[in-house]
Design a protein around this motif. Structure first.
Motif, mmCIF file in Angstrom:
data_model
loop_
_atom_site.group_PDB
_atom_site.id
_atom_site.type_symbol
_atom_site.label_atom_id
_atom_site.label_comp_id
_atom_site.label_asym_id
_atom_site.label_seq_id
_atom_site.Cartn_x
_atom_site.Cartn_y
_atom_site.Cartn_z
ATOM 1 N N SER A 1 11.621 -2.798 -2.346
ATOM 2 C CA SER A 1 12.539 -3.628 -3.007
ATOM 3 C C SER A 1 12.221 -5.275 -2.576
ATOM 4 O O SER A 1 12.531 -6.036 -3.431
ATOM 5 C CB SER A 1 13.884 -3.074 -3.227
ATOM 6 N N PHE A 2 12.330 -5.224 -1.245
ATOM 7 C CA PHE A 2 12.168 -6.769 -0.686
ATOM 8 C C PHE A 2 11.261 -7.554 -1.167
ATOM 9 O O PHE A 2 11.372 -8.600 -1.639
ATOM 10 C CB PHE A 2 12.251 -6.471 0.731
ATOM 11 N N ALA A 3 9.863 -7.019 -1.400
ATOM 12 C CA ALA A 3 8.670 -7.600 -2.049
ATOM 13 C C ALA A 3 8.946 -7.784 -3.416
ATOM 14 O O ALA A 3 8.950 -8.923 -3.950
ATOM 15 C CB ALA A 3 7.480 -6.791 -1.695
ATOM 16 N N ALA A 4 9.409 -6.773 -4.112
ATOM 17 C CA ALA A 4 9.751 -6.952 -5.557
ATOM 18 C C ALA A 4 10.885 -8.135 -5.892
ATOM 19 O O ALA A 4 10.616 -8.627 -6.775
ATOM 20 C CB ALA A 4 10.426 -5.724 -6.151
ATOM 21 N N ALA A 5 11.722 -8.262 -4.697
ATOM 22 C CA ALA A 5 12.641 -9.308 -5.176
ATOM 23 C C ALA A 5 12.219 -10.492 -5.302
ATOM 24 O O ALA A 5 12.641 -11.528 -6.019
ATOM 25 C CB ALA A 5 13.898 -9.389 -3.981
ATOM 26 N N PHE A 6 11.147 -11.035 -4.504
ATOM 27 C CA PHE A 6 10.413 -12.332 -4.456
ATOM 28 C C PHE A 6 9.906 -12.433 -5.589
ATOM 29 O O PHE A 6 9.968 -13.437 -6.503
ATOM 30 C CB PHE A 6 9.435 -12.347 -3.325
ATOM 31 N N SER A 7 8.905 -11.499 -6.221
ATOM 32 C CA SER A 7 8.271 -11.651 -7.591
ATOM 33 C C SER A 7 9.160 -11.660 -8.638
ATOM 34 O O SER A 7 8.901 -12.496 -9.649
ATOM 35 C CB SER A 7 7.543 -10.642 -7.742
#
Length: 137
Positions: free
Chosen positions: A111-117
């Motif tokens: 989710s951390f990577a997904a949050a940026f996108s």
């Protein structure tokens, strides 16, 4: 917030995403425990024939990681470029791309990577709304 600022925030978010992805790509071979170490070892040492070459899953994994760094840098550059001249169609495509990327990252990665996108996609989408507000009297 202006459409220009929204796109620049989106660009910076994707640039930060690219930096994080770079560190992850460069450090993926460091195993946090023995079980993961065994998997990494197998990924590197088990080779097979693919399209006339001897390859391993580590080759693919690392190659996809490096390719994604370039994709993220390109998207950041495009977002910044379009902040100079807000063009609805390319920004709409980038917004959809970023939201699909966020979904894929959430499902298959974390989710951390997904949050940026996701945040970058929302900012890009907001720039379209801000532009349309400005265009209507």
């Amino acid at each position: 917030m202006s459409a220009k600022l929204s796109l620049r925030i989106a660009a910076v978010l994707i640039l930060l995403h690219a930096f994080g992805h770079t560190f992850g790509t460069l450090g993926w071979k460091k195993a946090p425990n023995a079980q993961v170490g065994n998997v990494i070892n197998d990924m590197q040492n088990i080779h097979f024939q693919f399209m006339g070459r001897q390859v391993s899953f580590a080759n693919f994994y690392e190659g996809y990681g490096i390719s994604m760094i370039f994709v993220l840098l390109l998207v950041a550059a495009l977002l910044w470029h379009f902040s100079y001249s807000i063009q609805a169609k390319p920004i709409a495509f980038l917004t959809i791309f970023l939201l699909l990327l966020a979904f894929t990252e959430y499902v298959y990665f974390f989710s951390f990577a997904a949050a940026f996108s996701l945040l970058a996609g929302v900012c890009a989408g907001l720039s379209l709304l801000q532009k349309s507000k400005k265009a209507t009297p």
